[in-house]
Design a protein around this motif. Structure first.
Motif, mmCIF file in Angstrom:
data_model
loop_
_atom_site.group_PDB
_atom_site.id
_atom_site.type_symbol
_atom_site.label_atom_id
_atom_site.label_comp_id
_atom_site.label_asym_id
_atom_site.label_seq_id
_atom_site.Cartn_x
_atom_site.Cartn_y
_atom_site.Cartn_z
ATOM 1 N N THR A 47 -1.863 14.400 -7.933
ATOM 2 C CA THR A 47 -0.948 13.310 -7.651
ATOM 3 C C THR A 47 -1.450 12.528 -6.449
ATOM 4 O O THR A 47 -1.783 13.106 -5.425
ATOM 5 C CB THR A 47 0.444 13.872 -7.338
ATOM 6 O OG1 THR A 47 0.891 14.586 -8.488
ATOM 7 C CG2 THR A 47 1.428 12.764 -7.017
ATOM 8 N N LYS A 48 -1.510 11.217 -6.593
ATOM 9 C CA LYS A 48 -1.909 10.361 -5.479
ATOM 10 C C LYS A 48 -0.685 9.568 -5.040
ATOM 11 O O LYS A 48 0.210 9.314 -5.844
ATOM 12 C CB LYS A 48 -2.966 9.360 -5.940
ATOM 13 C CG LYS A 48 -4.277 10.015 -6.328
ATOM 14 C CD LYS A 48 -5.082 10.332 -5.103
ATOM 15 C CE LYS A 48 -6.424 10.893 -5.440
ATOM 16 N NZ LYS A 48 -6.426 12.350 -5.621
ATOM 17 N N PHE A 49 -0.686 9.166 -3.792
ATOM 18 C CA PHE A 49 0.369 8.274 -3.347
ATOM 19 C C PHE A 49 -0.226 7.019 -2.733
ATOM 20 O O PHE A 49 -1.053 7.094 -1.827
ATOM 21 C CB PHE A 49 1.307 8.951 -2.334
ATOM 22 C CG PHE A 49 2.576 8.168 -2.187
ATOM 23 C CD1 PHE A 49 3.708 8.503 -2.914
ATOM 24 C CD2 PHE A 49 2.622 7.047 -1.369
ATOM 25 C CE1 PHE A 49 4.872 7.738 -2.819
ATOM 26 C CE2 PHE A 49 3.782 6.282 -1.269
ATOM 27 C CZ PHE A 49 4.905 6.629 -1.996
ATOM 28 N N ARG A 50 0.164 5.872 -3.271
ATOM 29 C CA ARG A 50 -0.222 4.589 -2.679
ATOM 30 C C ARG A 50 1.035 3.747 -2.594
ATOM 31 O O ARG A 50 1.708 3.530 -3.607
ATOM 32 C CB ARG A 50 -1.248 3.860 -3.551
ATOM 33 C CG ARG A 50 -2.566 4.589 -3.596
ATOM 34 C CD ARG A 50 -3.606 3.813 -4.376
ATOM 35 N NE ARG A 50 -4.855 4.569 -4.426
ATOM 36 C CZ ARG A 50 -5.944 4.194 -5.064
ATOM 37 N NH1 ARG A 50 -5.950 3.045 -5.730
ATOM 38 N NH2 ARG A 50 -7.022 4.928 -5.056
ATOM 39 N N ASP A 51 1.320 3.281 -1.396
ATOM 40 C CA ASP A 51 2.548 2.513 -1.222
ATOM 41 C C ASP A 51 2.283 1.077 -1.683
ATOM 42 O O ASP A 51 2.216 0.158 -0.880
ATOM 43 C CB ASP A 51 2.990 2.567 0.246
ATOM 44 C CG ASP A 51 4.481 2.402 0.384
ATOM 45 O OD1 ASP A 51 5.135 2.095 -0.641
ATOM 46 O OD2 ASP A 51 4.994 2.563 1.504
ATOM 47 N N GLU A 52 2.114 0.922 -2.987
ATOM 48 C CA GLU A 52 1.782 -0.372 -3.596
ATOM 49 C C GLU A 52 2.809 -1.416 -3.197
ATOM 50 O O GLU A 52 4.011 -1.140 -3.169
ATOM 51 C CB GLU A 52 1.776 -0.240 -5.128
ATOM 52 C CG GLU A 52 0.717 0.690 -5.692
ATOM 53 C CD GLU A 52 -0.625 0.017 -5.921
ATOM 54 O OE1 GLU A 52 -0.727 -1.216 -5.738
ATOM 55 O OE2 GLU A 52 -1.588 0.741 -6.259
ATOM 56 N N ILE A 53 2.326 -2.615 -2.927
ATOM 57 C CA ILE A 53 3.232 -3.682 -2.504
ATOM 58 C C ILE A 53 4.198 -4.048 -3.633
ATOM 59 O O ILE A 53 5.377 -4.292 -3.391
ATOM 60 C CB ILE A 53 2.437 -4.906 -2.001
ATOM 61 C CG1 ILE A 53 3.349 -5.993 -1.481
ATOM 62 C CG2 ILE A 53 1.517 -5.475 -3.058
ATOM 63 C CD1 ILE A 53 2.635 -7.030 -0.630
ATOM 64 N N ARG A 54 3.677 -4.066 -4.870
ATOM 65 C CA ARG A 54 4.552 -4.362 -6.000
ATOM 66 C C ARG A 54 4.373 -3.311 -7.081
ATOM 67 O O ARG A 54 3.653 -3.507 -8.048
ATOM 68 C CB ARG A 54 4.218 -5.748 -6.569
ATOM 69 C CG ARG A 54 4.881 -6.870 -5.785
ATOM 70 C CD ARG A 54 5.190 -8.092 -6.636
ATOM 71 N NE ARG A 54 4.019 -8.601 -7.303
ATOM 72 C CZ ARG A 54 4.009 -9.099 -8.537
ATOM 73 N NH1 ARG A 54 5.123 -9.152 -9.233
ATOM 74 N NH2 ARG A 54 2.910 -9.556 -9.065
ATOM 75 N N PRO A 55 5.041 -2.153 -6.907
ATOM 76 C CA PRO A 55 4.944 -1.172 -7.988
ATOM 77 C C PRO A 55 5.595 -1.785 -9.221
ATOM 78 O O PRO A 55 6.646 -2.422 -9.115
ATOM 79 C CB PRO A 55 5.761 0.021 -7.476
ATOM 80 C CG PRO A 55 6.356 -0.386 -6.187
ATOM 81 C CD PRO A 55 5.986 -1.763 -5.858
ATOM 82 N N ARG A 56 4.946 -1.664 -10.358
ATOM 83 C CA ARG A 56 5.571 -2.264 -11.546
ATOM 84 C C ARG A 56 4.972 -1.686 -12.822
ATOM 85 O O ARG A 56 4.012 -0.948 -12.789
ATOM 86 C CB ARG A 56 5.420 -3.777 -11.527
ATOM 87 C CG ARG A 56 3.992 -4.276 -11.513
ATOM 88 C CD ARG A 56 3.990 -5.778 -11.245
ATOM 89 N NE ARG A 56 2.663 -6.338 -11.318
ATOM 90 C CZ ARG A 56 1.747 -6.252 -10.356
ATOM 91 N NH1 ARG A 56 2.021 -5.582 -9.268
ATOM 92 N NH2 ARG A 56 0.555 -6.793 -10.502
ATOM 93 N N PHE A 57 5.599 -2.068 -13.911
ATOM 94 C CA PHE A 57 5.132 -1.692 -15.242
ATOM 95 C C PHE A 57 5.115 -0.169 -15.437
ATOM 96 O O PHE A 57 4.231 0.361 -16.089
ATOM 97 C CB PHE A 57 3.741 -2.273 -15.541
ATOM 98 C CG PHE A 57 3.613 -3.750 -15.296
ATOM 99 C CD1 PHE A 57 4.699 -4.602 -15.461
ATOM 100 C CD2 PHE A 57 2.402 -4.297 -14.906
ATOM 101 C CE1 PHE A 57 4.582 -5.968 -15.240
ATOM 102 C CE2 PHE A 57 2.273 -5.670 -14.687
ATOM 103 C CZ PHE A 57 3.372 -6.501 -14.856
ATOM 104 N N GLY A 58 6.068 0.518 -14.868
ATOM 105 C CA GLY A 58 6.179 1.962 -15.103
ATOM 106 C C GLY A 58 4.957 2.697 -14.582
ATOM 107 O O GLY A 58 4.574 2.542 -13.427
#
Ligand code: ATP
Ligand code: MG
Length: 573
Positions: free
Chosen positions: A137-148
Motif C-alpha cells: 500500500t502506498k500513500f500519496r496525498d494527491e491534490i485531486r483524488p478521483r475516479f475511484g
C-alpha cells in the motif's frame, strides 16, 4: 464460494459521486467502498481481482530474477533529507510526527528505504546485480483524488528496484523488466502499449510507461500507424518539417494590428496562415524569465522546455510578470530587440519571412528572419506533437489516442546511490555507487483500467485471468430439488477440478441473478434451470460476446474447464 454467504453489496443505482465507468461499476458491483477521499476498502470480490493481478505480477517478477520483500510503510524523515526529497516532494508526501517528536512520512514510493537497505547490506560487485520488489500500500496525498481506484490517495503498487555494478548491467536489467512488463499486462488480458516516456536528466530511451488503451484514459499517447513507435506527449517527437527552398528575405515591415492579440485574430487580420506566425511566450524557469518561440499553430510541451533549461520548475508567466520583464502587454511580444534569453522550437528555425509581435501594443512585425533580425540562444524540440505530424522513425502518420498509465519503468542511474552514498567495491577494489533502476505497477489502478477497457451497459466484462471467479453457477430454481441437486453437484465438481467458481444459491428471481452475474463480470455463467428439466441441458454463456452453448449435465464441468483454459491460454505469450 456461495453467493448467499458473500459480502457483495451490489447497488441498483449509479452513485452520483462516480464520474468514470470503472468507479461506477466497482461501486455498483460491491467491489469497493469509500472510507474517505481517495481511500477505499476493497471488498471480497474487488480484492480477489486485485490478488489475481498481484499473482501474475509476482510470477513474472520472480521469473525475471527479482526477489520479493516487504519494506516499512512508515519512513523516517532523515532518509528523505539525505536524498533531498524531504523538501522537494511537496504536499503529496504525508508527513507526521511521532510521540518522540521524530518526523516521519507514509511511503509514496521507496527509493530511499531500499537504497538504505542495500547500502548497509551489499558491499561487493560479487553480490550484484540484485533486483528487489514489493507489493504494498502506498500513500500519496494527491491534490485531486478521483475516479475511484484510478487515482486514490491510498493504493496498491508493485514497486521494484534494481542495483547493478555497471551502466551496461543496468541497461540489461531494464530490458529484462521491460520484457517482464509486456508479459504481465499480456497475461492480465489487457490491450496496452509500452510508450517512450520522459527520462528527465537520464536521457536515452530508458523510461517507458505501460498504457492500457481506453478512451477514458487521463493520458494522451502518440502512436505511429505504421511502425512500433509510441510515446507519451512529454516525450513524443515528430519528423521535422521538410526543408523548403530558401526564400529571398523580404524587407522587415511594422504593421498596425489594433487589438489583435491572439494568433487567430492576428492571422485573420493580416490574411496569413498561423504556420507563418511565430508566437513569443514568456516562461518562468526556477524564478527566471525566458522567452520561448513557437510556430503559431503549435503548443509548448513544458517537460521538454524544463529539460532543455535544466530547471526544476517551469510555468507560463502571467500577464503582469510578462509586462514587468518585457514592458509589453501579452499578445504583442516578439523576439526582435527583446532583452531576455531566447529559446526556439526547431520548427521555427526552418521558417522565413514570418510575423511576430513588435514589442509594442497594437503592432506586429512582418517578414522577420532569424539571423538578420535577431538571434536565438538555444533551439530544441519544444512542442507538443499533433495528429497532423508524421512519425520520427518511419514517416508514417501519427495518431493520438488515450491511455491509462498502469506501469512505469525507469533507469535511475546513480541519482539515489550518490545522494545516499550507497557504494560497493568493484572488481578493481574501487568504491563506486550502485547503478539503479525502478519499476512500478499500479496494481489497484490496473484492475480499474481493466474495467475501463472491458465493460458494457450491463456491467464489467473481466478478462478471464483477472476475474474474481472464472465461472458462476446460477441455481435458477432453488425450490426445485432436482435443479438444486444439479447445481450443487456442478459446484462441487468444478471446485474439485480447480475451476474458480461462485454458486448463486440465493432465493432470488432468475432476472436478478442474471443481472448480478453480468454486473460483476464473471466470464462464464452456467445456468441450471428450465432447460435442464425440459431438455436435459445446461447452458453456458460467455460474458464477453454473449455466446451460449448448451451441454448435457454430465459434460458441463469438462466443457467449462476447456473454455476457461482456452481463454487463459489466449492471454499467454
Ligand atoms: P501519475 O502520473 O498517474 O500520477 P506517477 O508517475 O505518479 O503516476 P509512479 O510514481 O511511476 O506514478 O507510480 C507507479 C505506478 O503507480 C503508476 O504507473 C500508476 O499505475 C500507479 N499510481 C500512481 N499514482 C497512483 C494513484 N494516485 N492511485 C493509483 N495508482 C497510482
Ligand atoms: Mg503521480
Amino acid at each position: 464460494m456461495r453467493f448467499s454467504q458473500l459480502l457483495l453489496p451490489t447497488l441498483k443505482e449509479t452513485p452520483a459521486e462516480a464520474e468514470v465507468v470503472s468507479h461506477k461499476l466497482m461501486l455498483r458491483a460491491g467491489f469497493i467502498r469509500k472510507l474517505a477521499s481517495g481511500i477505499y476498502s476493497y471488498l471480497p470480490l474487488g480484492l480477489k481481482a486485485i490478488r489475481k493481478v498481484e499473482q501474475i505480477v509476482r510470477e513474472e517478477m520472480n521469473n525475471a530474477g527479482a526477489q520479493e520483500l516487504l519494506l516499512p510503510m512508515v519512513q523516517p524523515a532523515d532518509l528523505w533529507q539525505e536524498s533531498g526529497r524531504w523538501k522537494k516532494y511537496g504536499p503529496e508526501l504525508l508527513r507526521f510526527t511521532d510521540r518522540h517528536q521524530r518526523e516521519s512520512c507514509l511511503g509514496p514510493t521507496h527509493e530511499e528505504v531500499i537504497t538504505d537497505l542495500v547500502r548497509k547490506n551489499i558491499h561487493s560487485y560479487r553480490n550484484l546485480p540484485v533486483n528487489l520488489y514489493q507489493i504494498q500500500t502506498k500513500f500519496r496525498d494527491e491534490i485531486r483524488p478521483r475516479f475511484g481506484l484510478m487515482r486514490g490517495r491510498e493504493f496498491l503498487m508493485k514497486d521494484g528496484y534494481s542495483f547493478d555494478a555497471t551502466e551496461k548491467g543496468a541497461e540489461e536489467t531494464y530490458e529484462k523488466m521491460k520484457h517482464a512488463y509486456h508479459r504481465i499486462f499480456k497475461r492480465c488480458g489487457l490491450s496496452f502499449r509500452a510508450v517512450e516516456a520522459d527520462s528527465g536528466t537520464i536521457g536515452g530511451s530508458f523510461s517507458h510507461e505501460f498504457m492500457v488503451l481506453a478512451d477514458t484514459g487521463e493520458d494522451t499517447i502518440v502512436v505511429c500507424g505504421q511502425c512500433a513507435y509510441a510515446a507519451n506527449m512529454e516525450k513524443a517527437r515528430a519528423m521535422a518539417a521538410p526543408t523548403r527552398p530558401a526564400e529571398p528575405q523580404l524587407p522587415l515591415a511594422r504593421v498596425e494590428t489594433p487589438g489583435k492579440r491572439k494568433v487567430q485574430a492576428v492571422c485573420e487580420f493580416l490574411g496569413i496562415p498561423p504556420q507563418n506566425l511565430v508566437k513569443t511566450l514568456i516562461y518562468v524557469a526556477d524564478g527566471k524569465p525566458v522567452a520561448v518561440l513557437l510556430r503559431g499553430d503549435h503548443e509548448v510541451q513544458e517537460v521538454k522546455l524544463q529539460n532543455l533549461l535544466g530547471a526544476t520548475e517551469v510555468r507560463l508567466a502571467d500577464d503582469k510578470e510578462t509586462f514587468d520583464c518585457t514592458g509589453t502587454p501579452t499578445g504583442y511580444l516578439g523576439p526582435v530587440g527583446l532583452s531576455l534569453p531566447l529559446v526556439a522550437d526547431l520548427e521555427v528555425t526552418a521558417m522565413a519571412n514570418f510575423t511576430v509581435g513588435a514589442n509594442e501594443k497594437n503592432f506586429h512585425l512582418r517578414n522577420v528572419n532569424i539571423g538578420r533580425d535577431f538571434t536565438v540562444g538555444q533551439t530544441a524540440d519544444l512542442r507538443m506533437v499533433t495528429a497532423e505530424d508524421r512519425c520520427p522513425l518511419c514517416g508514417g502518420q501519427l495518431g493520438l489516442t488515450r491511455g491509462i498509465e498502469v506501469g512505469h519503468i525507469f533507469k535511475l542511474g546513480t541519482t539515489y546511490s550518490e545522494a545516499l552514498k550507497a557504494t560497493f567495491l568493484d572488481d578493481q577494489g574501487k568504491e563506486i555507487p550502485f547503478v539503479m533502476g525502478c519499476y512500478g505497477i499500479g496494481v489497484s489502478r490496473a484492475v480499474a483500467a481493466a474495467i475501463e477497457q472491458n465493460h458494457d451497459n450491463d456491467g464489467i466484462i473481466f478478462p478471464v485471468p483477472i476475474a474474481p471467479f472464472q465461472a458462476i453457477i446460477l441455481n435458477l430454481s432453488t425450490k426445485d430439488p432436482a435443479i438444486t441437486r444439479a447445481a450443487e453437484t456442478l459446484y462441487e465438481e468444478c471446485r474439485a477440478i480447480g475451476i474458480e467458481v461462485l454458486l448463486d444459491d440465493r432465493d432470488e428471481r432468475p432476472g436478478i441473478k442474471f443481472k448480478d452475474a453480468d454486473l460483476i463480470g464473471i466470464p462464464f455463467r452456467v445456468m441450471v434451470g428450465n432447460s435442464l428439466t425440459k431438455e436435459g441441458k445446461i447452458e453456458i454463456r460467455e460474458r464477453a460476446g454473449g455466446q451460449t452453448t448448451a451441454v448435457s449435465l454430465a459434460d458441463t464441468t469438462a466443457r467449462l474447464k476447456q473454455m476457461v483454459e482456452s481463454a487463459m491460454t489466449n492471454s499467454q505469450l
